[in-house]
Scaffold this motif. Sequence first.
Motif, PDB file in Angstrom:
ATOM      1  N   SER A 216       0.825  -1.208   0.000  1.00  0.00           N
ATOM      2  CA  SER A 216       0.000   0.000   0.000  1.00  0.00           C
ATOM      3  C   SER A 216       0.857   1.254   0.000  1.00  0.00           C
ATOM      4  O   SER A 216       1.895   1.315   0.669  1.00  0.00           O
ATOM      5  CB  SER A 216      -0.906   0.006   1.240  1.00  0.00           C
ATOM      6  OG  SER A 216      -1.629   1.221   1.333  1.00  0.00           O
ATOM      7  N   LEU A 217       0.424   2.238  -0.743  1.00  0.00           N
ATOM      8  CA  LEU A 217       1.018   3.559  -0.634  1.00  0.00           C
ATOM      9  C   LEU A 217       0.835   4.075   0.789  1.00  0.00           C
ATOM     10  O   LEU A 217      -0.106   3.686   1.486  1.00  0.00           O
ATOM     11  CB  LEU A 217       0.356   4.520  -1.629  1.00  0.00           C
ATOM     12  CG  LEU A 217       0.625   4.236  -3.111  1.00  0.00           C
ATOM     13  CD1 LEU A 217      -0.362   5.024  -3.983  1.00  0.00           C
ATOM     14  CD2 LEU A 217       2.068   4.604  -3.469  1.00  0.00           C
ATOM     15  N   VAL A 218       1.738   4.921   1.233  1.00  0.00           N
ATOM     16  CA  VAL A 218       1.708   5.599   2.541  1.00  0.00           C
ATOM     17  C   VAL A 218       2.055   4.662   3.708  1.00  0.00           C
ATOM     18  O   VAL A 218       2.251   5.113   4.823  1.00  0.00           O
ATOM     19  CB  VAL A 218       0.342   6.299   2.792  1.00  0.00           C
ATOM     20  CG1 VAL A 218       0.357   7.130   4.068  1.00  0.00           C
ATOM     21  CG2 VAL A 218      -0.019   7.226   1.636  1.00  0.00           C
ATOM     22  N   ARG A 219       2.184   3.339   3.468  1.00  0.00           N
ATOM     23  CA  ARG A 219       2.483   2.444   4.595  1.00  0.00           C
ATOM     24  C   ARG A 219       3.838   2.776   5.208  1.00  0.00           C
ATOM     25  O   ARG A 219       3.978   2.804   6.432  1.00  0.00           O
ATOM     26  CB  ARG A 219       2.449   0.977   4.145  1.00  0.00           C
ATOM     27  CG  ARG A 219       2.884  -0.011   5.245  1.00  0.00           C
ATOM     28  CD  ARG A 219       1.990   0.091   6.475  1.00  0.00           C
ATOM     29  NE  ARG A 219       2.519  -0.637   7.618  1.00  0.00           N
ATOM     30  CZ  ARG A 219       3.310  -0.133   8.545  1.00  0.00           C
ATOM     31  NH1 ARG A 219       3.723   1.131   8.450  1.00  0.00           N
ATOM     32  NH2 ARG A 219       3.705  -0.865   9.580  1.00  0.00           N
ATOM     33  N   VAL A 389      -0.050   0.728  12.022  1.00  0.00           N
ATOM     34  CA  VAL A 389      -0.937  -0.434  11.963  1.00  0.00           C
ATOM     35  C   VAL A 389      -2.263  -0.065  11.303  1.00  0.00           C
ATOM     36  O   VAL A 389      -2.914  -0.914  10.684  1.00  0.00           O
ATOM     37  CB  VAL A 389      -1.157  -1.031  13.370  1.00  0.00           C
ATOM     38  CG1 VAL A 389      -2.067  -0.160  14.228  1.00  0.00           C
ATOM     39  CG2 VAL A 389      -1.729  -2.441  13.265  1.00  0.00           C
ATOM     40  N   ALA A 390      -2.666   1.196  11.399  1.00  0.00           N
ATOM     41  CA  ALA A 390      -3.902   1.623  10.735  1.00  0.00           C
ATOM     42  C   ALA A 390      -3.785   1.448   9.222  1.00  0.00           C
ATOM     43  O   ALA A 390      -4.685   0.894   8.573  1.00  0.00           O
ATOM     44  CB  ALA A 390      -4.211   3.074  11.080  1.00  0.00           C
ATOM     45  N   VAL A 391      -2.665   1.893   8.644  1.00  0.00           N
ATOM     46  CA  VAL A 391      -2.494   1.747   7.203  1.00  0.00           C
ATOM     47  C   VAL A 391      -2.225   0.289   6.840  1.00  0.00           C
ATOM     48  O   VAL A 391      -2.576  -0.161   5.745  1.00  0.00           O
ATOM     49  CB  VAL A 391      -1.400   2.689   6.679  1.00  0.00           C
ATOM     50  CG1 VAL A 391      -1.126   2.456   5.194  1.00  0.00           C
ATOM     51  CG2 VAL A 391      -1.816   4.150   6.887  1.00  0.00           C
ATOM     52  N   SER A 392      -1.635  -0.487   7.756  1.00  0.00           N
ATOM     53  CA  SER A 392      -1.528  -1.926   7.530  1.00  0.00           C
ATOM     54  C   SER A 392      -2.917  -2.542   7.407  1.00  0.00           C
ATOM     55  O   SER A 392      -3.157  -3.414   6.559  1.00  0.00           O
ATOM     56  CB  SER A 392      -0.768  -2.600   8.681  1.00  0.00           C
ATOM     57  OG  SER A 392       0.618  -2.433   8.546  1.00  0.00           O
ATOM     58  N   GLY A 393      -3.841  -2.092   8.272  1.00  0.00           N
ATOM     59  CA  GLY A 393      -5.218  -2.561   8.171  1.00  0.00           C
ATOM     60  C   GLY A 393      -5.853  -2.161   6.852  1.00  0.00           C
ATOM     61  O   GLY A 393      -6.596  -2.940   6.235  1.00  0.00           O
ATOM     62  N   LEU A 394      -5.533  -0.952   6.381  1.00  0.00           N
ATOM     63  CA  LEU A 394      -6.053  -0.506   5.089  1.00  0.00           C
ATOM     64  C   LEU A 394      -5.425  -1.305   3.947  1.00  0.00           C
ATOM     65  O   LEU A 394      -6.076  -1.561   2.928  1.00  0.00           O
ATOM     66  CB  LEU A 394      -5.788   0.988   4.905  1.00  0.00           C
ATOM     67  CG  LEU A 394      -6.453   1.925   5.924  1.00  0.00           C
ATOM     68  CD1 LEU A 394      -6.057   3.379   5.659  1.00  0.00           C
ATOM     69  CD2 LEU A 394      -7.976   1.773   5.903  1.00  0.00           C
ATOM     70  N   GLU A 407      -2.545   7.661  -3.106  1.00  0.00           N
ATOM     71  CA  GLU A 407      -1.813   8.226  -1.972  1.00  0.00           C
ATOM     72  C   GLU A 407      -2.659   9.254  -1.241  1.00  0.00           C
ATOM     73  O   GLU A 407      -2.684   9.288   0.003  1.00  0.00           O
ATOM     74  CB  GLU A 407      -0.513   8.854  -2.468  1.00  0.00           C
ATOM     75  CG  GLU A 407       0.374   9.398  -1.365  1.00  0.00           C
ATOM     76  CD  GLU A 407       1.715   9.882  -1.880  1.00  0.00           C
ATOM     77  OE1 GLU A 407       2.448  10.499  -1.088  1.00  0.00           O
ATOM     78  OE2 GLU A 407       2.026   9.650  -3.054  1.00  0.00           O
ATOM     79  N   ALA A 408      -3.364  10.089  -1.980  1.00  0.00           N
ATOM     80  CA  ALA A 408      -4.203  11.114  -1.355  1.00  0.00           C
ATOM     81  C   ALA A 408      -5.337  10.487  -0.545  1.00  0.00           C
ATOM     82  O   ALA A 408      -5.650  10.931   0.568  1.00  0.00           O
ATOM     83  CB  ALA A 408      -4.778  12.054  -2.421  1.00  0.00           C
ATOM     84  N   GLU A 409      -5.959   9.433  -1.102  1.00  0.00           N
ATOM     85  CA  GLU A 409      -7.033   8.750  -0.371  1.00  0.00           C
ATOM     86  C   GLU A 409      -6.511   8.142   0.920  1.00  0.00           C
ATOM     87  O   GLU A 409      -7.156   8.257   1.980  1.00  0.00           O
ATOM     88  CB  GLU A 409      -7.642   7.650  -1.249  1.00  0.00           C
ATOM     89  CG  GLU A 409      -8.510   8.135  -2.382  1.00  0.00           C
ATOM     90  CD  GLU A 409      -8.982   6.991  -3.261  1.00  0.00           C
ATOM     91  OE1 GLU A 409     -10.209   6.915  -3.495  1.00  0.00           O
ATOM     92  OE2 GLU A 409      -8.155   6.173  -3.700  1.00  0.00           O
ATOM     93  N   LEU A 410      -5.361   7.510   0.862  1.00  0.00           N
ATOM     94  CA  LEU A 410      -4.818   6.838   2.044  1.00  0.00           C
ATOM     95  C   LEU A 410      -4.374   7.841   3.098  1.00  0.00           C
ATOM     96  O   LEU A 410      -4.597   7.634   4.294  1.00  0.00           O
ATOM     97  CB  LEU A 410      -3.655   5.935   1.628  1.00  0.00           C
ATOM     98  CG  LEU A 410      -4.094   4.646   0.931  1.00  0.00           C
ATOM     99  CD1 LEU A 410      -2.948   4.058   0.122  1.00  0.00           C
ATOM    100  CD2 LEU A 410      -4.606   3.638   1.946  1.00  0.00           C
TER     101      LEU A 410
END
Length: 458
Positions: A216-219, A389-394, A407-410
């Motif tokens: 994922s982007l932003v991770r 961990v939040a972005v890991s969940g995403l 990237e903007a959405e994340l």
Amino acid sequence: MSRSAAAAKPGSYDSTSLKNFLAGFERRNPQEPEFQQAVREVAHDVFPYLAEHSEFTDKLVFERMTEPDRIIVFRVSWEDDAGNMRINRGYRVQFNNSIGPYKGGLRFHASVNLSIIKFLAFEQTFKNSLTTLPLGAAKGGADFNPHGKSDAEIARFCKAFMTELHRFIGPNVDVPAGDIGVGGREIGYLFGQYKRLTGEFASGTITGKGLEYGGSLVRTEATGFGTVYFAEHMLNHRGDSLKGLRCCVSGAGNVALHCALKLSEMGAKVLTLSDSSGFIHDPDGFDRTKIEELHEIKFGKRASVGAYVKKHPKASFHAGKRPWGVKCDAAFPCATQNEISLDEAKKLVANGCQLVSEGANMPSEEKAMQLFRKKILFGPAKAANAGGVAVSGLEMSQNTMRLNWTEAELDSRLKEIMQDIHNQCLEYGGGGRRIDYVRGANLAGFVRVGRAMLAHGV
């Protein structure tokens, strides 16, 4: 009475019950100082709350919450480049899956032991709960030091580690990620071995993957960015902002460098960064160009941060020291656990520091944390560094739906999650300008997991 009102003014309670619990807990978990510290900190906030909420005490919810579901310890046998057989010890502590599959990182570091992994997994229970995502809690790793190892040695170790671990994980069971010593390279080797062993491309089994195979982007940026977003929320709540603040950051890994980058973007001045060899102080501040230069030193050349001062004569390197004696307005410990002692905490406060936002897991010693709670704005790790961990969940969500968000959405979703975590801390941490963010995070995390445990029965 609303739950927030009940939480804001805990009723009287018999402190003997807390003392008895802690005595029994320490007998069951001897010689595990990090784990004892983590549980003790949460227990001091939870027990007064329990005095008014018998539904949790009747079923011994907190007592159950401090005992892992299971502890997996295994041998990792691998061969170094000289053909010598090497042995390390691997761990996976699956702590609580009441609200979702186990989720938490893997740490490869010589200091790793069962106490550290248990403390990290316990903290993960509350952190994952605060994100409001359906994530249980686990943590793992090995007492393997990747520094100085060749790529081939790291690949062989990761394959051997996953050969033992793979039977205990899966997208609906336990989803590991990276941590100290486990970056994109290691995640790639681990995922590749899982794929070979299982014969399936289960992209939701591991997070922190490369973009080419389900990442994922932003991770990479999420933990550092989230720590800064949480600090901004704390300041905004009292009418302030990060703009113009002098900031000390410790560490030079992904968390620290992205924390420094976001601080710079938001108008703060980053004065320090560090690693195990010492810290660098740049009075002119670290901008994007300097941070990228330091990233190349650490991740490209795999050298000490001290190399930075060769090109920057105004900067100074302080070997073997930590940056907490440098005068600053805000501090962001992003290196490792217990990196701020009580004496260093006193020095920070005396030098005018008004905020600490924890990017690492439990970086403040127990007495240092107590001082921060009384004197300044203090964002505990389980709230402030939950962005990772939040972005890991995403990432797991994207893998399930087989799509990729921009990237903007994340980044927008990350900001919303950090805002929601801050709101939960406000709800449970007391009203007005003086918020106890530690208490707020502990109680908000406890209530969500505790209610799920009650719903599942004993």
